[in-house]
Design an enzyme around this catalytic site. Structure first.
Site, PDB file in Angstrom:
ATOM      1  N   LEU B 209       0.903  -1.302  -0.600  1.00 20.89           N
ATOM      2  CA  LEU B 209      -0.706   0.102   0.321  1.00 20.89           C
ATOM      3  C   LEU B 209       0.541   0.900  -0.230  1.00 20.89           C
ATOM      4  O   LEU B 209       0.221   2.728   0.324  1.00 20.89           O
ATOM      5  CB  LEU B 209      -1.229   0.017   1.681  1.00 20.89           C
ATOM      6  CG  LEU B 209      -2.093  -1.447   1.748  1.00 20.89           C
ATOM      7  CD1 LEU B 209      -2.603  -0.865   2.275  1.00 20.89           C
ATOM      8  CD2 LEU B 209      -3.083  -1.616  -0.114  1.00 20.89           C
ATOM      9  N   ASN B 241       0.101   3.269  -4.243  1.00 19.45           N
ATOM     10  CA  ASN B 241      -0.108   3.659  -2.806  1.00 19.45           C
ATOM     11  C   ASN B 241      -1.464   4.323  -2.614  1.00 19.45           C
ATOM     12  O   ASN B 241      -2.113   5.466  -3.412  1.00 19.45           O
ATOM     13  CB  ASN B 241       0.948   4.175  -2.156  1.00 19.45           C
ATOM     14  CG  ASN B 241       0.698   5.521  -2.486  1.00 19.45           C
ATOM     15  OD1 ASN B 241      -0.384   5.978  -1.808  1.00 19.45           O
ATOM     16  ND2 ASN B 241       1.835   6.275  -2.971  1.00 19.45           N
ATOM     17  N   CYS B 242      -1.941   3.172  -1.122  1.00 16.44           N
ATOM     18  CA  CYS B 242      -3.080   4.619  -1.185  1.00 16.44           C
ATOM     19  C   CYS B 242      -3.275   4.480   0.951  1.00 16.44           C
ATOM     20  O   CYS B 242      -4.523   4.221   1.349  1.00 16.44           O
ATOM     21  CB  CYS B 242      -4.253   3.508  -1.546  1.00 16.44           C
ATOM     22  SG  CYS B 242      -4.262   2.093  -1.163  1.00 16.44           S
ATOM     23  N   VAL B 243      -2.578   4.803   1.176  1.00 15.21           N
ATOM     24  CA  VAL B 243      -3.072   5.416   2.596  1.00 15.21           C
ATOM     25  C   VAL B 243      -2.847   6.657   2.858  1.00 15.21           C
ATOM     26  O   VAL B 243      -3.485   7.651   3.866  1.00 15.21           O
ATOM     27  CB  VAL B 243      -1.699   5.068   3.544  1.00 15.21           C
ATOM     28  CG1 VAL B 243      -1.621   4.294   5.489  1.00 15.21           C
ATOM     29  CG2 VAL B 243      -2.182   2.661   3.097  1.00 15.21           C
TER      30      VAL B 243
END
Lengths: 124, 428
Positions: B209, B241-243
């Protein structure tokens, strides 16, 4: 083995043997690492994650090198700055306990990535 | 290299029988799109929805945003090296469905946030409230490991953008933007007196992530690398990424990287733009030293006078940002840093996890801790339960009528560190 993993993540405890397990919070892990760095351990992985959400994690794993006779002042600065930064970010926040299982999984995965990055150079 | 981006202005999206562009409206055959995305055996179910600017719609949790495009002349179909065979990107003609976006939604982990409000207060903070969004919600098959789940959602978004982009293949663009920079020798001969400037773009490269991809290669596995700016404008760089919702650079923002576009606008006028160096933000300190040294070496080899450095994320990447700055300044190469701040609700705390006296020119793209109040939506696209994550964290953050108080860090692209938004910080 020339490193130790300082962690409060029970999932890490299940997978790795070379750990210093901290019964406590993310901040307790940082403080534990700070004490080690002051005693001559160097940081292998950076104490902080790379996103705000990883600061809300109840768990953190940090890799340190085994003790040497020299104290690395740069690393002292990194860990002290990290503690300041962590406290600053968490001013009014609580660790995200609701999602602790997912955070444990993410921490374990990011630790694996860090170890891969490190091992490719040092695991001789 | 010469790249022409032809903009077809999209003002609305609707579902219909055939995917095509009709007078500024993108019509989408949703079943055809769903069938295409379900060809991936990791994908169990796909839901598609539309969110238009001004509608009382909340999209959550957003993974990525992608601009639909099609290459009508030159090499590289879709996302070369990812959704099709690898090709050298950066040249040719591309038709862009300008004003449309694919937004991928997928609960990969429970703490994922990333909100886009299409109306009101929330809309002010994200650039993707102004695009006509086709939202693609992916449910994976059971038992899929998180990294495979992330990959499935990432690829589905890219495929959806490629599918929609095809609708623009035979449409005459309203506007054509040309991006052309020759070899270093050619440009130096043309502009011998202009200062040479490079752009160092940092990418989160740390694992699950938290990854970025260049021609499909995970940036965790590379040394810093030199790109012609056209390559990034031509789909070479993809977000994985996706945080870090507020300061992740979405694929859309790579395709339209504002630093590259601004440097292009100055090329031949005030500067000679020498190229883009993509630098991974690694986890280990040794890795950071290696990539920072290597980045500086590339800048020195290019003989640049100045460097613009943009960060991605917050926390350990602050160290890379300042290390590159310190090392470049020591070599008498001037630096300008672009970063957001985490300076508390009142904006008074130290903004970065690290500091350096050499960092004298810093552009702030906003305070991620700034608190915003988001009224309840009429419709939630994605997972309404993720709102609890968004609102969680302190008492009083979720009011009885559904109004949420959250920090900007939950809003997609709110404090983009390449400046693809409207937020900055004022000093008082």
């Amino acid at each position: 083995m020339n490193y130790r993993i300082v962690t409060n993540n029970p999932s890490v405890k299940e997978v790795y043997k070379d750990i210093i397990f901290v019964n406590g919070t993310f901040l307790d892990v940082l403080i534990n690492v700070r004490d080690l760095v002051h005693k001559g351990h160097e940081l292998i992985s950076h104490p902080l994650g790379s996103s705000i959400r990883t600061m809300y994690s109840p768990y953190r794993s940090i890799i340190v090198r085994n003790k040497t006779n020299e104290i690395n002042k740069d690393h002292i600065e990194v860990i002290e700055n990290s503690i300041y930064s962590y406290k600053n970010t968490m001013q009014r926040r609580k660790p995200d306990a609701v999602n602790s299982k997912d955070y444990a999984m993410l921490d374990l995965n990011l630790l694996k990535s860090a170890l891969d990055e490190f091992k490719s150079i040092y695991d001789y | 290299m010469k790249l022409e981006l032809g903009r077809i202005y999209i003002k609305d999206i609707q579902f219909g029988n055939k995917t095509h562009v009709n007078n500024g409206t993108l019509i989408v055959n949703s079943q055809e799109l769903i069938d295409k995305l379900k060809e991936d055996e990791r994908v169990k179910d796909v839901k598609v929805d539309i969110a238009r600017p001004g509608e009382k719609v909340r999209i959550i949790p957003v993974k990525d945003v992608i601009e639909p495009r099609v290459k009508i002349e030159g090499k590289g179909h879709g996302f070369a090296g990812v959704t099709s065979k690898t090709e050298q990107l950066g040249e040719g003609k591309v038709n862009v469905l300008y004003g449309a976006a694919v937004v991928t939604v997928g609960d990969i982990v429970g703490f994922q946030e990333g909100v886009i409000d299409m109306w009101g207060e929330g809309a002010k903070w994200t650039p993707f409230s102004k695009t006509c969004n086709l939202v693609v919600d992916i449910t994976p098959i059971e038992g899929l490991q998180p990294h495979n789940h992330e990959a499935a959602v990432r690829i589905a978004g890219l495929k959806a953008a490629e599918y929609l982009g095809e609708a623009g293949r035979n449409v005459e663009p309203e506007e054509v933007l040309t991006y052309e920079i020759g070899t270093h020798t050619e440009e130096e001969a043309k502009y011998p007196d202009l200062p040479k400037v490079a752009y160092v773009e940092m990418l989160i490269s740390q694992g699950l992530l938290h990854d970025g991809y260049i021609y499909g290669v995970n940036s965790q596995n590379i040394l810093p690398t030199l790109l012609h700016p056209n390559e990034e404008l031509d789909n070479a760089v993809i977000s994985g990424n996706c945080v870090a919702a507020c300061d992740k650079i979405t694929t859309y923002q790579h395709q339209n990287n504002s630093v590259i576009l601004d440097l292009y606008a100055q090329h031949g006028k005030t500067i000679n733009f020498m190229g883009v160096i993509l630098t991974p933000e690694l986890t280990t300190l040794e890795g950071k030293f290696r990539t920072c040294d290597y980045t500086v070496k590339l800048c020195k080899m290019l003989g640049v006078d100045g460097v613009i450095i943009s960060e991605e994320g917050y926390g350990n990447p602050d160290s890379d940002l300042l290390m590159i700055c310190k090392r470049l300044e020591k070599e008498n190469i001037k630096t300008v840093l672009i970063t957001d701040e985490c300076s508390g609700w009142d904006g008074m705390s130290q903004p970065l996890a690290d500091t350096a006296k050499e960092a004298v020119a810093v552009v702030s793209t906003g305070n991620v801790s700034h608190v915003v109040t988001l009224p309840p939506a009429d419709k939630v696209v994605g997972n309404a339960a993720a709102i609890a994550t968004l609102a969680g964290g302190w008492e009083g953050s979720l009011e009885a009528d559904g109004t949420i108080k959250c920090e900007l860090n939950a809003v997609i692209g709110a404090t983009s560190e390449i400046g693809y938004h409207n937020c900055t910080v004022n000093l008082y």
